[in-house]
Each structure stands twice: as C-alpha cells, then as structure tokens.
Design a protein around this motif. Structure first.
Motif, mmCIF file in Angstrom:
data_model
loop_
_atom_site.group_PDB
_atom_site.id
_atom_site.type_symbol
_atom_site.label_atom_id
_atom_site.label_comp_id
_atom_site.label_asym_id
_atom_site.label_seq_id
_atom_site.Cartn_x
_atom_site.Cartn_y
_atom_site.Cartn_z
ATOM 1 N N THR A 115 0.826 -1.290 -0.037
ATOM 2 C CA THR A 115 0.096 -0.068 0.023
ATOM 3 C C THR A 115 0.939 1.186 0.067
ATOM 4 N N LEU B 262 -7.636 4.340 -4.376
ATOM 5 C CA LEU B 262 -8.577 4.800 -3.708
ATOM 6 C C LEU B 262 -8.497 6.193 -3.330
ATOM 7 N N GLU C 85 -9.632 8.226 -0.863
ATOM 8 C CA GLU C 85 -10.085 8.232 0.481
ATOM 9 C C GLU C 85 -11.132 9.245 0.931
ATOM 10 N N ILE D 255 -13.798 0.100 3.370
ATOM 11 C CA ILE D 255 -12.286 0.182 2.811
ATOM 12 C C ILE D 255 -11.514 -0.770 3.514
ATOM 13 N N HIS D 256 -11.460 -1.137 4.583
ATOM 14 C CA HIS D 256 -10.376 -2.126 5.140
ATOM 15 C C HIS D 256 -10.398 -3.270 4.319
ATOM 16 N N MET E 248 -9.174 -3.553 0.705
ATOM 17 C CA MET E 248 -7.784 -3.472 0.552
ATOM 18 C C MET E 248 -7.001 -4.553 0.919
ATOM 19 N N LYS F 149 -4.856 -6.712 -1.864
ATOM 20 C CA LYS F 149 -4.909 -5.816 -3.259
ATOM 21 C C LYS F 149 -3.546 -5.135 -2.900
ATOM 22 N N VAL G 26 -2.511 -1.338 -3.406
ATOM 23 C CA VAL G 26 -3.370 -0.032 -3.252
ATOM 24 C C VAL G 26 -2.635 1.221 -3.249
ATOM 25 N N VAL H 189 -3.448 5.021 -2.422
ATOM 26 C CA VAL H 189 -4.487 5.700 -1.953
ATOM 27 C C VAL H 189 -4.041 7.137 -1.649
ATOM 28 N N THR I 287 -4.723 5.520 7.810
ATOM 29 C CA THR I 287 -4.464 5.074 6.549
ATOM 30 C C THR I 287 -2.857 5.319 6.372
#
Ligand SMILES: Nc1ncnc2c1ncn2[C@@H]1O[C@H](COP(=O)(O)OP(=O)(O)OP(=O)(O)O)[C@@H](O)[C@H]1O
Length: 595
Positions: free
Chosen positions: A372, A504, A506, A523-524, A527, A530, A532, A534, A541
């Motif tokens: 992420t 994403l 957010e 959202i959690h 994710m 994946k 991500v 963001v 986050t």
C-alpha cells in the motif's frame, strides 16, 4: 466565388457522409426510389386520362369515355399500392439508419478521451445525438426522395407539355429561371443560420442540464435568479436564431406563392385564347393545366426541400465533427502478469494539461504487488492527476508508466483498466436497481457474489431493510441514498470487480461518525490482498501504508514511512501539523482507552 463553392462543397461532402448509413438498407431505398418514379409516372398517366375523359365527354364518344374510366381505376389502384410502399419503405430505412447512427455516435462518445468530456458540455453531446439525428432521419425519410420525385415529375411534365403545346409551355416557363435564381439566393444563408440555431439549442440543453444536476447547490446558494438569467439569455439567443431561420423560410414561402400564381395567370390568358382560336382542344387545355400544377407545385416545394437540405447539412456537419474527434487509442497488448513484477512504476513522469504548465514533474515511484502506497500533498499538488494517468484518462508527456512491468502505452486500455478498481469520492449511480449498480449492469455475476460484496462493503443490512431489497431502484444519481451509502455501494462495486490494483481516493471526513466508521471498515475489507495506491486523508491509513509519498506542486518532495517522514521534520511534518494532529490526538485517546 470561392467561398460559395466551398460552402456548397462542404454541405455536399457532409451529406455524402450520411450515405453509408443507408447502404445496409439499400433494398428499401431502391423500393422507395422505384415507388417515387412510378408515383411521378402515375401522375403523368392521370394527365393522359384527363385529356381523353374531357374530350370524350364533350364529343359524346362512349367508347373513349368508358376507356378513360377504366384508366382512372388503374390510376387509383396503382396510386394506393405505390403510396403504401412509398411510405413503408422510407419509414423502414430511415428508422434503421437513425438507429445505426445513434449506435455509432454513442460508441464514439464512449471512446472519446476524458479530456474531450472535460472541455465539452454533456448537454451539447445530447443535443447533437437527439435533435441532430432526428433532423437527418426526417430528411432521408421525406425530403431526399421528395426532391427526386419533384425533379422527375417536373421534367416529364415539361416534355409532355412541349408535345401538347410548345407555345403555351414557352409562356409558362418564362418565369422559371427567375424563380430558380431567387430561391437559390434566398436559401443559401439557411445553412449557416441552422448551424447557429443548433449551437444555441445545444447551449440551452446544457443550461437545463446544469440547472437539474446542480439543483442542490443552486438552491442552497440562492442562485435561482442567476441561473434563470443565464438560461434566459441562452433562450433569447435561441429565439433570435430560430427567428432568423423562420424569417428566411417565410421569405421562401412567399416566393413560392409568387411562383405558383404567375404561370397560371399567363396560362389561362394565352391557353383560353388558343382554344377560342381552335388551335387547342379543351381536353388538352385541362390536361395542360394539370401538368402546370405539377410544374408550379414542384417549383414551389423544391425550395422548401432545398432549404431542408441546407438545414440538414448544417446539423449533420455538427454531428460528423464529433465523429471526427480523436478517440482513445484502441488495440495493444494484454501481457501475462508475472508475480514478481511491480504492480505499478512511475519513471520520471511529467504531465501537463495545457501543454504549458507541468502539473507533474519527474515523478518516480515503484509500487510492488500487495503493498500500500499513500499519496499525500496539499490541494492541487497533483494526486488526482496520478490516478488519471494510471487509469489511462490522460497520457503523460514524458517518462514512462509501467503496469506489471509493461509500459501502459503498450497495454490495451480496456485490459489495463480491468486490472484497476477506482474508488473515488464522487460516486455515480446509474438509474436502475441497487443490484444493477453493484454489478454495473453486467449479467455474469450471481446474486451470492453481489450479496457477499455488499456485506463486505457494510451496505447489505441497509439494502435488506428496504422493501424491495437489492431490486430497489435508485433514481438518477442515486438521490434516494445518502452520501455514505452511495460510497459503500461504490465500494461493493469495486469488491465485486476484484481487480488486483485499487486506486482509492479516500473520503474526506464530511460524514457522521457512524457512517465514517462503516466506510472505514468497508475500505479495510477492500484493501485486503490488493495493491493499493491511496490518496489518503486519514492518519490511520497513512500510518498503515507501506510507504508514503509527499507531493508538492507536482514534484515528489519526500517519501518513506509515516515515522521516517515525521522524523525528517519537512513538508510532511508541516502537513501533519496542519491536517492530522487532531486525528493523532484522538487516536492516542482511543489507544489509551483500549489499554
Ligand atoms: N482537466 C484539467 N485540465 C486542466 N488542469 C487541470 C485539470 N485537472 C487538474 N488540473 C490542474 O492540475 C493541478 C493538479 O490537480 P489535481 O487534481 O491532480 O490535484 P490534487 O492534488 O488531486 O488536488 P485535490 O486534493 O484538491 O483533489 C491543479 O493545478 C489543477 O488545477
């Protein structure tokens, strides 16, 4: 002179582009053409019948009279059949051609780049699609063959009239060249006027659309008068343009009356004199009068048909302009995805919307699969632009974006997009059921998957509470759902799509605590497992992200983990102090309570 030629050429060129839409239905076009010619011939046949009928009635020749009555019956039968086929065939090919045009233009709109959509109003596109295609449909249905019909009937009438009495004909057509000059001169500006009218029509559609979609903002900012004023000025412009068109058409109508009356006046003066002198039969005179009706009728209606041609050419020009717009690239590769390849790579990427100001400058980062990466930065720093480039909405001018080790520019766009789920703050809901909105209208999902996605997105319980559950219709733009519920529907959509990369944006914290909590949880879920990228607005986050990139005026100024960036005491720390310090305090309180 040159301009004239250019104008004529362009309207002819534009109209020729309509022909391919008629080609698949050429059988019916040919039927229509034959009916048109036969109808014209039948009208001339009537003249022959009238001639015999009148002369036999006056002379008392019973045999000729009965023959003429039989001919009259034949004329009527042919007329009935031809008129049926004529209307049926044109109705058929024009409806099909209009369907194909709409199909082709909507596919073109689907493939237009986002940059076109961002610089053109949707009302303009809708107007071109609806009014434009209807005008073309009406023209190919009625006026196109109408012109052929009149030309055939007028030409044959002239030939027959010549054989009946060339002297009378000469008298009658003396006025025609004058009329032809008058009509062409008067009809010429119509093309331009109708084109202008089309543009103001598109503007008025856009204004109405703005008023409808922006209704909340308009009401809350008390903008009704402002919007009404804007709409009124567009309406005034449209009125002025449409008056210009109507004025021009009225002038052409008056010219038609003049052209229709004068030849008759001359005809009866001179023809009556010839019958008295014994140079012409009464039947011949009545038949000639009928032919003259065709001639002047044709001369009267041709200008209108020609003016419709000009109007249609103007409208079609607008439509084909859209057709000539450059579309998004098609074709490309669908490479195999190696498990070790980074999901995303930006290598010295720069981008500018206007070709002058770079909004991204030499941006480079790597996002390995399953990780992420949080993008942070002040408003306008270029975060959304990064998303737009990855989604293929815009192309970078410099550098390279790689998707699973292959340059994005080499990927087939739809294949690349199938690997990406975009969850933005703006949620668009189609008019349809909630289930359709989660599946995006696709049929290959079963309800179990839809329910699973809705559960993970924390929207299932709410949907179940509605009387019609998943079949509940959500109105245009989903006005029946709250902002938070809409966002959760869009998250369910992304869960169902199950693409390996998640982009994403957010949600900013404009929602109540409960709604925010539900969205956070959703959202959690999305994710999990994946890769991500963001645009992060929440401290939690950012803290959980594997890496944070700080953008400032389109440039990456810092990168690292949350902790590393705080220690640097640079741009990130300043942003943190401005935006997240409050969230950090409440997180600490929560942690304290948990302990
Ligand atoms: N379609 C566009 N045409 C022209 N300029 C644009 C376009 N979209 C964005 N920009 C400009 O590009 C710059 C970066 O915008 P971008 O939307 O990427 O910023 P952002 O960091 O996502 O901002 P925010 O956090 O406010 O959404 C801004 O100066 C913006 O005005």
């Amino acid at each position: 002179m040159n301009n004239k030629a250019e104008g004529q050429h362009s309207s002819l060129y534009t109209m020729r582009r309509v022909l391919p839409f008629l080609r698949p239905y050429r059988f019916w076009v040919i039927v229509k053409l034959l009916c048109t010619i036969l109808n014209a011939a039948n009208d001339i046949f009537l003249v022959y019948v009238i001639n015999i009928l009148v002369n036999s009635s006056l002379s008392g020749d019973k045999e000729e009279l009965s023959k003429s009555i039989q001919y009259m019956i034949i004329f009527i039968v042919i007329g009935i059949i031809m008129n049926f086929l004529d209307t049926y065939s044109s109705g058929r090919y024009s409806a099909y051609a209009a369907r194909d045009m709409k199909d082709k233009f909507s596919s073109q709109i689907d493939h237009l780049p986002i940059s076109y959509m961002e610089t053109h109003h949707s009302g303009d596109l809708v107007s071109r699609m609806t009014n434009g295609i209807t005008t073309i449909e009406n023209f190919v249905k009625d006026d196109l063959m109408g012109i052929v019909f009149e030309i055939v009937r007028v030409s044959v009438s002239i030939i027959v009239m010549f054989f009946l009495s060339w002297k009378l004909l000469l008298f009658c057509i003396a006025i025609l060249p004058l009329m032809a000059i008058l009509t062409t001169r008067i009809s010429r500006p119509l093309n331009e006027y109708s084109s202008r009218l089309q543009m103001s029509l598109a503007k008025s559609n856009s204004a109405v659309q703005d008023a409808i979609s922006g209704i909340y903002m308009i009401k809350s900012y008390n903008l009704i008068q402002v919007m009404y004023g804007k709409f009124k000025s567009v309406l005034e412009q449209m009125l002025a343009d449409s008056l210009l068109v109507e004025k021009r058409k009225s002038v052409m109508g008056s010219v038609s009356v003049f052209v229709e009356t004068v030849p008759f006046l001359l005809f009866f003066l001179f023809g009556g004199y010839m019958v008295i002198q014994g140079d012409f039969t009464a039947g011949g005179l009545v038949a000639f009068a009928q032919l003259l009706t065709y001639l002047v009728g044709g001369m009267g209606s041709l200008p209108n048909k020609i003016s419709n041609y000009s109007i249609t050419a103007g409208v079609a020009g607008h439509l084909f302009e859209l057709m000539d717009e450059k579309t998004e690239r098609r074709g490309g590769k669908t490479p195999e995805i190696s498990p070790s390849a980074p999901a995303l790579e930006f290598i010295n990427v720069s981008c500018s919307y206007d070709g002058l100001n770079r909004v991204l400058k030499d941006v480079s980062f790597t996002l390995p699969q399953g990780k992420t990466l949080a993008l942070v930065g002040s408003s306008g720093s270029g975060k959304s632009t990064v998303f737009k480039l990855i989604s293929g909405f815009y192309e970078s001018q410099n550098g390279c974006i790689k998707l699973f080790d292959e340059a994005l520019s080499e990927w087939e766009l739809s294949a690349a997009r199938s690997l990406i789920s975009l969850v933005s703050q703006e949620t668009f809901l189609f008019s349809g059921s909630i289930a359709e909105n989660i599946t995006c209208g696709k049929t290959e999902f079963n309800m179990k998957d839809v329910v699973r996605a809705a559960k993970m997105a924390n929207i299932h319980d709410y949907i179940q509470s509605l009387p019609e559950g998943y079949q509940t219709l959500v109105g245009e733009r989903g006005v029946k759902l709250s902002g938070g519920q809409r966002q959760r529907v869009s998250i369910a959509r992304a869960i169902l799509k199950d693409a390996p990369i998640l982009l994403l944006d957010e949600p900013t914290s404009a929602l109540d605590t409960e709604s925010e909590m539900l969205i956070q949880e959703a959202i959690h879920h999305i994710m999990l497992d994946k890769t991500v990228l963001v645009v992060a607005h929440r401290l939690s986050t950012i803290i959980e992200a594997d890496e944070v990139i700080v953008l400032d005026e389109g440039r990456i100024v810092e990168s690292g983990t949350h902790k590393e960036l705080l220690d640097k005491a640079g741009t990130y720390k300043r942003l943190y102090d401005k935006q997240w310090i409050k969230q950090a305090e409440s997180l600490m309180v929560l942690e304290g309570e948990g302990a």
